[in-house]
Design a protein around this motif. Sequence first.
Motif, PDB file in Angstrom:
ATOM      1  N   SER A 262       0.709  -1.122   0.049  1.00 30.96           N
ATOM      2  CA  SER A 262      -0.043   0.056   0.192  1.00 30.96           C
ATOM      3  C   SER A 262       0.913   1.103   0.079  1.00 30.96           C
ATOM      4  O   SER A 262       0.608   2.336  -0.680  1.00 30.96           O
ATOM      5  CB  SER A 262      -1.107   0.113   0.953  1.00 30.96           C
ATOM      6  OG  SER A 262      -0.459   0.166   2.332  1.00 30.96           O
ATOM      7  N   VAL A 263       2.103   1.196   0.512  1.00 31.60           N
ATOM      8  CA  VAL A 263       3.073   2.450   0.615  1.00 31.60           C
ATOM      9  C   VAL A 263       3.267   2.506  -1.014  1.00 31.60           C
ATOM     10  O   VAL A 263       3.511   3.639  -1.475  1.00 31.60           O
ATOM     11  CB  VAL A 263       4.336   2.044   1.121  1.00 31.60           C
ATOM     12  CG1 VAL A 263       5.319   3.152   1.137  1.00 31.60           C
ATOM     13  CG2 VAL A 263       4.085   2.086   2.840  1.00 31.60           C
ATOM     14  N   ALA A 264       3.561   1.396  -1.667  1.00 30.95           N
ATOM     15  CA  ALA A 264       4.167   1.429  -3.250  1.00 30.95           C
ATOM     16  C   ALA A 264       2.703   2.164  -3.969  1.00 30.95           C
ATOM     17  O   ALA A 264       3.144   2.960  -4.744  1.00 30.95           O
ATOM     18  CB  ALA A 264       4.128  -0.048  -3.649  1.00 30.95           C
ATOM     19  N   GLY A 265       1.836   1.934  -3.534  1.00 33.22           N
ATOM     20  CA  GLY A 265       0.488   2.387  -4.291  1.00 33.22           C
ATOM     21  C   GLY A 265       0.401   3.949  -4.022  1.00 33.22           C
ATOM     22  O   GLY A 265      -0.104   4.776  -4.824  1.00 33.22           O
ATOM     23  N   GLY A 266       0.892   4.346  -2.925  1.00 31.92           N
ATOM     24  CA  GLY A 266       1.015   5.884  -2.436  1.00 31.92           C
ATOM     25  C   GLY A 266       2.134   6.288  -3.194  1.00 31.92           C
ATOM     26  O   GLY A 266       2.058   7.578  -3.446  1.00 31.92           O
TER      27      GLY A 266
ATOM     28  N   ILE B 283      10.876   1.267 -11.281  1.00 27.91           N
ATOM     29  CA  ILE B 283       9.734   0.853 -10.681  1.00 27.91           C
ATOM     30  C   ILE B 283      10.039  -0.284  -9.756  1.00 27.91           C
ATOM     31  O   ILE B 283       9.522  -0.381  -8.575  1.00 27.91           O
ATOM     32  CB  ILE B 283       8.703   0.065 -11.767  1.00 27.91           C
ATOM     33  CG1 ILE B 283       8.127   1.566 -12.601  1.00 27.91           C
ATOM     34  CG2 ILE B 283       7.622  -0.475 -10.985  1.00 27.91           C
ATOM     35  CD1 ILE B 283       6.940   1.135 -13.229  1.00 27.91           C
ATOM     36  N   ILE B 284      10.922  -1.229 -10.016  1.00 28.83           N
ATOM     37  CA  ILE B 284      11.240  -2.434  -9.092  1.00 28.83           C
ATOM     38  C   ILE B 284      11.921  -1.866  -7.659  1.00 28.83           C
ATOM     39  O   ILE B 284      11.789  -2.387  -6.830  1.00 28.83           O
ATOM     40  CB  ILE B 284      12.056  -3.499  -9.996  1.00 28.83           C
ATOM     41  CG1 ILE B 284      11.163  -4.103 -11.001  1.00 28.83           C
ATOM     42  CG2 ILE B 284      12.639  -4.354  -8.961  1.00 28.83           C
ATOM     43  CD1 ILE B 284      12.022  -5.000 -12.045  1.00 28.83           C
ATOM     44  N   MET B 285      12.831  -1.016  -7.982  1.00 28.09           N
ATOM     45  CA  MET B 285      13.425  -0.132  -6.978  1.00 28.09           C
ATOM     46  C   MET B 285      12.520   0.567  -6.100  1.00 28.09           C
ATOM     47  O   MET B 285      12.738   0.231  -4.813  1.00 28.09           O
ATOM     48  CB  MET B 285      14.472   0.868  -7.221  1.00 28.09           C
ATOM     49  CG  MET B 285      15.794   0.406  -7.495  1.00 28.09           C
ATOM     50  SD  MET B 285      16.847   1.729  -8.426  1.00 28.09           S
ATOM     51  CE  MET B 285      16.615   2.927  -7.473  1.00 28.09           C
ATOM     52  N   LEU B 286      11.389   1.233  -6.426  1.00 23.23           N
ATOM     53  CA  LEU B 286      10.259   1.955  -5.778  1.00 23.23           C
ATOM     54  C   LEU B 286       9.489   0.810  -5.104  1.00 23.23           C
ATOM     55  O   LEU B 286       9.408   0.813  -3.746  1.00 23.23           O
ATOM     56  CB  LEU B 286       9.469   2.531  -6.748  1.00 23.23           C
ATOM     57  CG  LEU B 286       9.831   3.825  -7.036  1.00 23.23           C
ATOM     58  CD1 LEU B 286       8.895   4.585  -8.291  1.00 23.23           C
ATOM     59  CD2 LEU B 286      10.263   4.686  -6.124  1.00 23.23           C
ATOM     60  N   ILE B 287       9.378  -0.523  -5.616  1.00 20.12           N
ATOM     61  CA  ILE B 287       8.649  -1.539  -4.905  1.00 20.12           C
ATOM     62  C   ILE B 287       9.077  -1.956  -3.831  1.00 20.12           C
ATOM     63  O   ILE B 287       8.929  -2.268  -2.565  1.00 20.12           O
ATOM     64  CB  ILE B 287       8.026  -2.473  -5.937  1.00 20.12           C
ATOM     65  CG1 ILE B 287       6.872  -1.691  -6.847  1.00 20.12           C
ATOM     66  CG2 ILE B 287       7.313  -3.526  -5.025  1.00 20.12           C
ATOM     67  CD1 ILE B 287       6.376  -2.792  -7.805  1.00 20.12           C
ATOM     68  N   VAL B 288      10.720  -2.281  -3.879  1.00 24.15           N
ATOM     69  CA  VAL B 288      11.466  -2.752  -2.931  1.00 24.15           C
ATOM     70  C   VAL B 288      11.660  -1.711  -1.655  1.00 24.15           C
ATOM     71  O   VAL B 288      11.329  -2.173  -0.837  1.00 24.15           O
ATOM     72  CB  VAL B 288      12.835  -3.069  -3.436  1.00 24.15           C
ATOM     73  CG1 VAL B 288      13.935  -3.619  -2.226  1.00 24.15           C
ATOM     74  CG2 VAL B 288      12.908  -4.225  -4.317  1.00 24.15           C
ATOM     75  N   ILE B 289      11.851  -0.693  -2.086  1.00 24.87           N
ATOM     76  CA  ILE B 289      11.699   0.474  -1.212  1.00 24.87           C
ATOM     77  C   ILE B 289      10.654   0.587  -0.175  1.00 24.87           C
ATOM     78  O   ILE B 289      10.532   0.703   1.068  1.00 24.87           O
ATOM     79  CB  ILE B 289      12.155   1.774  -1.632  1.00 24.87           C
ATOM     80  CG1 ILE B 289      13.604   1.884  -2.137  1.00 24.87           C
ATOM     81  CG2 ILE B 289      12.038   2.793  -0.792  1.00 24.87           C
ATOM     82  CD1 ILE B 289      13.918   3.128  -3.131  1.00 24.87           C
ATOM     83  N   SER B 290       9.334   0.492  -1.155  1.00 26.16           N
ATOM     84  CA  SER B 290       7.932   0.634  -0.416  1.00 26.16           C
ATOM     85  C   SER B 290       7.865  -0.492   0.636  1.00 26.16           C
ATOM     86  O   SER B 290       7.363  -0.558   1.714  1.00 26.16           O
ATOM     87  CB  SER B 290       6.925   0.568  -1.328  1.00 26.16           C
ATOM     88  OG  SER B 290       6.975   1.612  -2.229  1.00 26.16           O
ATOM     89  N   LEU B 291       8.117  -1.811  -0.171  1.00 24.18           N
ATOM     90  CA  LEU B 291       8.051  -3.065   0.757  1.00 24.18           C
ATOM     91  C   LEU B 291       8.992  -2.898   2.057  1.00 24.18           C
ATOM     92  O   LEU B 291       8.381  -3.504   3.258  1.00 24.18           O
ATOM     93  CB  LEU B 291       8.324  -4.440   0.107  1.00 24.18           C
ATOM     94  CG  LEU B 291       7.406  -4.692  -1.025  1.00 24.18           C
ATOM     95  CD1 LEU B 291       7.859  -5.856  -1.883  1.00 24.18           C
ATOM     96  CD2 LEU B 291       6.135  -5.186  -0.272  1.00 24.18           C
TER      97      LEU B 291
END
Lengths: 249, 285
Positions: free
Chosen positions: A182-186, B266-274
Amino acid sequence: MNLLVSILCGFLYFLGTSRIGYGLSTATGSPLFYGLILGLVYGKLTEGLIIGATIQLIYIGIINTGGNMPADQSLAGIIAIPIALQTDLSTELAVGLAVPFGVLGVFLDQIRRISNSYWISQAEKHAENLNQRGIFNCAITYPTILLFFITFIPVFIITLVGADTVTFIMDAMPQGIIDGFSVAGGILPALGFAIILLIIGKRELMPYFFIGFFAVAYLGINTMAAAVFGTCVAAIVLFNSINQKKELS
Amino acid sequence: MTSKPADPIKEAEKRALSNKDLFKTFARWYSVVEVSNSYERLQALSFCFALSGSLRKLYKGDDEGYREALKRHIQFYNSEGTFGSMIHGVTLSMEEEKAKGNEITEEVVTGFKTGLMGPIAGIGDTLIWGTLKPIILALACSLALNGVFVGGLIPFLFPLAIVLIGFGMLKSGYLLGKESVMKLMQTGLINNIITSASILGLFMMGALSSTYIKISTPIQFSVMDSDPIVLQDILDQILAGILPLCAVFSIYFYFKYKGQNYNKLIIMLIVISLVTGFFGILSSS
């Protein structure tokens, strides 16, 4: 999932990525439109619209510069929306499901564009033979037929068997990972806005970005109000620059 | 050009291609712009296909000329499809002169196309894709989030606008011809319009960034038994929306200095978010 719904999803994805009609795919392939249609199919119109709009917002600024697609909003939407509606996923979880497919869709598009190199070499032969019909087929018929297989099949299969798998995975998924998605979605909407900044963000114009940003952050104006004020500001600048030119000449 | 066209509209009656021909050309272009897009030549095949019907009419009974023209326009082409239609119009007007036997070399036609496709893409990307599209989608989303079903249909205003603007561009390109279009490009007016459109676009990007990038930090400190200190409150007092702003500009500078590798980012952003989501450093709100 219901066989008919999966066929519909496969077809909607094909339609949304066919690119027949310039900019038409922006509408027919938008998670918003998918949310509307699938919401009607499942009899959950409001939920469909809300999930569709939430996924749409992630990809709102995405533009394909030079034909390169940074992320596929259509695949993200067409997988996440029906599964979310079917299994009553929360909007946050639907976003978590959509994001990885948004990345995968880019590879499907790359297959399409690689295969298109073949048709142009064929079309050159038709040009040599003055075969207008042949050029037509290479420009639209053959790429579209091929695209149907590239797009319909994966979506059909994933939506057909996906719902059970997804329910299983989502049940087993720790809360921490769900929070992460959900952070990714934000954060992901920032990607599209940053790309647009790269294209139109001349240094001397950047203050207008900050005016818009802080008008919302501090004054809390909504999108429509921003559009109204933004248009007025742009019009003032345009008229001033035209008047200046007249005075100079 | 034959004579100086004082009134391009009146002049149109003497031209080889009718309004219907032009509309057919546009309809063909509109239908296929991106369908046959390939890494090798991008929109070349669509360009050739769009013009093929009108070229046949211009080179009536001249198979050799027609063949040369088709081959001329299957070469590399890439621009923005809406404003780029103007190039199709001008190209047709040049081909018309060439078909009549006037002295226009292949280099002039191709040079005009390749010279103009870049600047026109700049205008189109700014106005159509950078400004109009996000505004329409943002309005549609805010309606849909409130459960209004029209929100799901509003995106169709976008292709409608493209048809109206694009056909207008193609027609004026054909009627005005190369000289006038070049002259128009050289006056400051076009630049002023691009600047104003960019201002509107940037203003909207700022507003949309602030509205739709949703990240905050749930971190709290408790000192002894006092009330916990909420980090987000402190950040808000420093500068409202500081985290979304950082997100946009981190990505912006990454693209600017590290090249535009979308997949990697995008993959970096997803990893950072996770990671940040998992450890409770960031949350979406």
